[in-house]
Write a protein that holds these residues in place. Structure first.
Motif, PDB file in Angstrom:
ATOM      1  N   ASP A 101      10.629 -45.363  33.028  1.00 48.22           N
ATOM      2  CA  ASP A 101       9.451 -45.486  32.167  1.00 48.22           C
ATOM      3  C   ASP A 101       8.545 -44.267  32.335  1.00 48.22           C
ATOM      4  O   ASP A 101       8.062 -43.699  31.344  1.00 48.22           O
ATOM      5  N   LEU A 102       8.323 -43.878  33.578  1.00 48.39           N
ATOM      6  CA  LEU A 102       7.436 -42.741  33.855  1.00 48.39           C
ATOM      7  C   LEU A 102       7.996 -41.451  33.267  1.00 48.39           C
ATOM      8  O   LEU A 102       7.238 -40.629  32.725  1.00 48.39           O
ATOM      9  N   TYR A 103       9.310 -41.286  33.333  1.00 48.13           N
ATOM     10  CA  TYR A 103       9.933 -40.046  32.846  1.00 48.13           C
ATOM     11  C   TYR A 103      10.174 -40.066  31.340  1.00 48.13           C
ATOM     12  O   TYR A 103      10.595 -39.065  30.758  1.00 48.13           O
ATOM     13  N   GLY A 104       9.934 -41.209  30.699  1.00 45.63           N
ATOM     14  CA  GLY A 104      10.141 -41.303  29.260  1.00 45.63           C
ATOM     15  C   GLY A 104      11.599 -41.203  28.860  1.00 45.63           C
ATOM     16  O   GLY A 104      11.927 -40.588  27.834  1.00 45.63           O
ATOM     17  N   ALA A 105      12.484 -41.807  29.646  1.00 42.98           N
ATOM     18  CA  ALA A 105      13.918 -41.737  29.362  1.00 42.98           C
ATOM     19  C   ALA A 105      14.250 -42.433  28.045  1.00 42.98           C
ATOM     20  O   ALA A 105      13.688 -43.486  27.724  1.00 42.98           O
ATOM     21  N   ASP A 106      15.161 -41.841  27.275  1.00 39.12           N
ATOM     22  CA  ASP A 106      15.565 -42.462  26.007  1.00 39.12           C
ATOM     23  C   ASP A 106      16.514 -43.629  26.281  1.00 39.12           C
ATOM     24  O   ASP A 106      16.945 -43.869  27.407  1.00 39.12           O
TER      25      ASP A 106
END
Length: 317
Positions: free
Chosen positions: A65-70
């Motif tokens: 979530d923090l890294y904005g993973a797709d």
């Protein structure tokens, strides 16, 4: 029989590499991640990124979530996290395992290809029980550890690893062995003969290639390999290829691309200098047929019949 899947240790290393790449791509330092998530231990992220701890799916979800993973990345890493879970269940599939043999089992599990060079002994995946016992006992003498039960546990663990070559999706296995590794210095005559017979049978398997390096062969431009080594490649290209260098009492494992490329080149030199697979099998058959059988001496009436049995058994395969 061991599962034909990567070990949890390999999955943890892969997961750690992917998490580090995502963090760096997001422009965050380790300290910033710890601060934003609120983890109490500053080393928790480091252990995850280095594959040294069992990942908690909830922690991985927070990081993604923090890294904005797709969605694709999230699904892939979630699956890897599950595979990196309980190592105990994975180890139980072997039936017998020790700390020393476990390190090799972790490298071999789920491999697509294994390549090994051995100058002085038969590799563990090819050893008979008797040959393995001689190797383990002789090594334990230097450590002053000759407990019979411990030795048999180690032998059984080594044999458990060998089931890898018999699975439905067994890896391609290729070994280059020095002639000297198959000589009389390696053990009693009956042990060496049994080992030679097993090498003949293994070399006849479709997924196994064994090449014998002549004593007077020229390797590359007069190159002399300093030690035994193994190369491991996995079906998933994202799983790092691995190099293991055998150093007697201490082994070295590396994922460094430069080191891997050098040893790959050396292995090709060795394969070129060695006898072809078919000539090597012929050499092994002759060596096994002319070795002293355990129940007959050279020139005895029973010796020729026992020697013929090796070639006939391979022909039947």
């Amino acid at each position: 029989m061991p599962p034909a899947v990567p070990s949890p240790i390999l999955r943890r290393r892969r997961l750690g590499t992917e998490l580090r790449s995502l963090r760096e791509a997001s422009g965050l330092t380790g300290e910033q991640v710890i601060e934003r998530i609120g983890w109490a231990s500053a080393s928790k992220l480091s252990r995850l990124e280095n594959g040294r701890s069992r990942p908690d799916p909830r922690d991985i979800g927070v990081l993604l979530d923090l890294y904005g993973a797709d969605d694709v990345t999230r699904a892939e890493l979630t699956a890897i996290t599950r595979e990196a879970g309980d190592i105990r269940a994975w180890l139980k599939s072997y039936g017998a395992m020790t700390e020393h043999q476990r390190s090799y089992a972790e490298l071999e599990a789920g491999c697509a290809e294994i390549r090994e060079y051995s100058p002085v002994l038969v590799p563990g995946l090819l050893q008979t029980a008797a040959y393995a016992r001689v190797r383990i006992v002789s090594a334990r003498l230097a450590e002053e550890d000759t407990d019979p039960q411990s030795i048999e546990t180690e032998v059984n663990a080594r044999l458990a690893r060998q089931a890898l070559l018999q699975t439905a999706d067994a890896p391609r296995y290729r070994a280059v062995l020095e002639e000297g590794a198959l000589g009389r210095r390696a053990g009693p005559a009956e042990v060496i003969r049994e080992q030679l017979v097993q090498l003949c049978e293994l070399a006849a398997r479709p997924n196994v290639t064994i090449q014998v390096l002549p004593r007077d062969a020229t390797i590359g431009d007069w190159y002399l390999p300093p030690t035994a080594f193994s190369l491991y490649r996995f079906p998933d290209p994202a799983d790092p290829e691995t190099l293991a260098i055998e150093g007697g009492f201490t082994d070295v494992v590396s994922h460094d691309a430069n080191a891997l490329n050098r040893y790959k080149m050396v292995f090709e030199w060795l394969g070129t200098a060695a006898r072809s697979p078919s000539d090597s099998l012929a050499w092994l058959i002759e060596a096994a047929e002319t070795a002293a059988p355990p129940t007959a001496t050279y020139g005895s009436p029973t010796a020729p019949a026992q020697r013929r049995g090796i070639s006939e058994r391979l022909t039947e395969r």
